[in-house]
Design an enzyme around this catalytic site. Structure first.
Site, PDB file in Angstrom:
ATOM      1  N   LYS A  82      94.288  86.471  21.125  1.00  0.00           N
ATOM      2  CA  LYS A  82      92.843  86.376  20.896  1.00  0.00           C
ATOM      3  C   LYS A  82      92.321  84.939  20.897  1.00  0.00           C
ATOM      4  O   LYS A  82      91.123  84.740  21.029  1.00  0.00           O
ATOM      5  CB  LYS A  82      92.447  87.126  19.616  1.00  0.00           C
ATOM      6  N   ASP A 141      86.399  92.006  16.442  1.00  0.00           N
ATOM      7  CA  ASP A 141      87.525  92.875  16.739  1.00  0.00           C
ATOM      8  C   ASP A 141      86.967  94.314  16.768  1.00  0.00           C
ATOM      9  O   ASP A 141      85.866  94.563  16.275  1.00  0.00           O
ATOM     10  CB  ASP A 141      88.549  92.677  15.611  1.00  0.00           C
ATOM     11  N   ASP A 145      90.122  92.050  11.167  1.00  0.00           N
ATOM     12  CA  ASP A 145      90.846  92.531   9.982  1.00  0.00           C
ATOM     13  C   ASP A 145      92.303  92.080   9.955  1.00  0.00           C
ATOM     14  O   ASP A 145      92.983  92.283   8.967  1.00  0.00           O
ATOM     15  CB  ASP A 145      90.810  94.066   9.930  1.00  0.00           C
ATOM     16  N   ASP A 157     100.620 102.102  15.334  1.00  0.00           N
ATOM     17  CA  ASP A 157     101.293 101.846  16.618  1.00  0.00           C
ATOM     18  C   ASP A 157     101.655 100.363  16.658  1.00  0.00           C
ATOM     19  O   ASP A 157     101.209  99.594  15.808  1.00  0.00           O
ATOM     20  CB  ASP A 157     100.395 102.234  17.813  1.00  0.00           C
ATOM     21  N   THR A 195      88.980  92.802  21.721  1.00  0.00           N
ATOM     22  CA  THR A 195      89.828  93.871  21.197  1.00  0.00           C
ATOM     23  C   THR A 195      91.179  93.892  21.913  1.00  0.00           C
ATOM     24  O   THR A 195      91.292  93.430  23.045  1.00  0.00           O
ATOM     25  CB  THR A 195      89.113  95.240  21.358  1.00  0.00           C
ATOM     26  N   ASP A 255      90.107 102.861  12.292  1.00  0.00           N
ATOM     27  CA  ASP A 255      91.228 102.755  13.215  1.00  0.00           C
ATOM     28  C   ASP A 255      91.250 103.947  14.185  1.00  0.00           C
ATOM     29  O   ASP A 255      91.238 105.097  13.750  1.00  0.00           O
ATOM     30  CB  ASP A 255      92.534 102.710  12.401  1.00  0.00           C
ATOM     31  N   ASP A 261      88.959  98.000  16.314  1.00  0.00           N
ATOM     32  CA  ASP A 261      89.490  98.909  15.284  1.00  0.00           C
ATOM     33  C   ASP A 261      89.542  98.255  13.911  1.00  0.00           C
ATOM     34  O   ASP A 261      90.020  97.136  13.786  1.00  0.00           O
ATOM     35  CB  ASP A 261      90.923  99.351  15.636  1.00  0.00           C
ATOM     36  N   LYS A 296      77.846  88.457  -7.445  1.00  0.00           N
ATOM     37  CA  LYS A 296      77.981  89.831  -6.934  1.00  0.00           C
ATOM     38  C   LYS A 296      79.164  90.539  -7.557  1.00  0.00           C
ATOM     39  O   LYS A 296      79.126  91.745  -7.801  1.00  0.00           O
ATOM     40  CB  LYS A 296      78.233  89.797  -5.421  1.00  0.00           C
TER      41      LYS A 296
END
Ligand code: IMP
Ligand code: MG
Length: 413
Positions: A350, A153, A374, A342, A189, A161, A155, A113
């Site tokens: 998590k 997750d 991410d 932030d 999240t 985001d 965002d 790829k």
């Protein structure tokens, strides 16, 4: 030299993944030896094709050797002799592997790829290796049977985001496909709200799509939302006005969470709040402080205002360090992370969030569960801890999540 090394280490260690960097270093050798940056012309074509073939062979051999090292590491993990693992010696920060990784096959897949072996100026990169590891993880999960739980997750993984999951989000049909195949879904999240309505506002595209594709209600309770990393659990039910119903803590909390007292929680959040406020003052940041039931954070005081990467990283690293050194920070787990614009400190993390989802669905094993996120750097990132609970895939954008879900569908067909 030592000082320079220390400076580099102090500055960069939190921005590097040691395993990926190590693989990158191994692949750099054949790249340097095989690549032909001076071949530029049409008549060089046969040579360049041969170069690509040879580079492919050498890269593939290296990936196979790493595959064997991981298999050896897993054997040592199982027999409790981790110190005998050669991989651990070479990459001391390496953690738990829940499954073997077919890296040679995954390399061939990604090379077809991304044409990694055909490149003459750009060596195998961090992103190449990250994507090869993701593919290897998926290949392994699929060959081991059904993927029983996929946790996402929010965002940057499912939407940009700060955005919301809208009805036209391309992840939706792919998540529906997973549900059809019997995979349970979790959204794990940091966003921490106590009301179902708030989660509905952020996830309505997916929740409405599930309701309309499932008239017989077979998927009721097949999706959960774990908010605030590991603090609030909601389950999907079309019977509720916001399609989510809060699950009582007694029904999902892990045994180790039961001894967290309100006093421990407040002490940790007080320490975190003070550390954040000190950073705000030192770095003169234009932010507001937000204290919640299970979190404390800072965010830009005005809409549209962006904090610099340096301010964010400094704040998260200082806060994490202060908490690690504090008595409060040693009593209960916490997660300090850089949310892009932030900084938040949440109670729990998590790994607990994903494990609670696995338990809620009847005890799904880590080797049958995949967390997609991410934020996998070792400091200041909140998906990182999920690695303690299950297999993971590290994506860099919602578009990569879509590509990963397509890979899952393609490889399981
Ligand atoms: P995630 O990527 O889905 O884990 O969401 C992270 C983002 O959620 C953060 O960057 C914050 O903007 C937002 N957020 C809202 N409430 C909270 C909270 O209580 N703790 C942490 N993050 C929060
Ligand atoms: Mg994220």
């Amino acid at each position: 030299m030592t000082t320079r090394y220390r400076v580099e280490y102090a500055l960069k260690t939190h921005r590097r993944d040691q395993l990926i960097e190590w693989i990158k270093g191994l692949l750099a050798v054949p790249f340097v030896l095989m690549s032909q940056p001076t071949s530029m012309f049409e008549q060089d074509k046969p040579g360049i094709n041969e170069m690509a073939r040879n580079a492919h062979t050498r890269y593939a051999e290296i990936m196979r050797d790493i595959e064997y090292l991981i298999a050896d590491h897993i054997r040592n993990q199982k027999s409790g002799t981790e110190n005998a693992s050669k991989l651990k010696l070479l990459v001391p920060s390496v953690g738990v592997f829940f499954t073997p990784l077919p890296l040679q096959k995954a390399f061939a897949f990604q090379d077809s790829k991304r044409f990694i072996s055909s490149r003459r100026f750009v060596a195998p990169s961090f992103n190449d290796i990250r994507l090869i590891l993701n593919t290897a993880q998926i290949m392994s999960l699929i060959s081991g049977g059904r993927l029983e739980l996929a946790t996402f997750d929010g965002d940057v993984t499912l939407y940009d985001d700060g955005d919301v999951l809208r009805p036209d989000n391309p992840c939706i049909p792919r998540i529906l496909d997973l549900l059809r195949k019997g995979t349970k879904i979790g959204i794990v999240t940091a966003a921490g709200y106590t009301e179902a309505e708030k989660y509905y506002e952020r996830l309505f595209g997916l929740l409405d799509a599930i309701a309309s594709h499932d008239p017989s209600n077979a998927w009721e309770h097949h999706l959960v939302v774990m908010g605030g990393e590991s603090n609030f659990l909601f389950t999907y039910t079309p019977r509720s006005p916001h399609k989510l119903e809060r699950v009582e803590p007694e029904q999902w909390q892990l045994p180790e969470m039961r001894h967290w007292t309100e006093e421990m929680v407040s002490a940790l959040l007080d320490t975190a709040e003070q550390a954040l406020k000190d950073c705000v003052c030192n770095l003169n940041m234009p932010v507001e402080v937000l204290r919640k039931e299970r979190a404390v954070g800072i965010y830009p005081a005005e809409k549209g205002l962006r904090l610099s990467r340096e301010q964010l990283e400094e704040t998260v690293l200082v806060t994490q360090r202060v908490l690690e050194m504090s008595e409060a920070g040693q009593r209960i787990p916490f997660c300090a992370f850089n949310g892009g614009n932030d900084i938040f400190v949440d109670i729990g993390d998590k790994s607990l969030g994903v494990r609670a989802c696995q338990n809620y669905f009847g005890g799904i094993e880590g080797s049958k569960s995949l967390h997609i996120g991410d934020q996998f750097l070792s400091a200041g990132a909140n998906d990182f801890k999920a690695r303690l609970a299950c297999t993971t895939a590290w994506i860099a954008s919602p578009a990569e999540t879509v590509a990963l879900l397509d890979e899952i569908a393609q490889l399981s067909a």
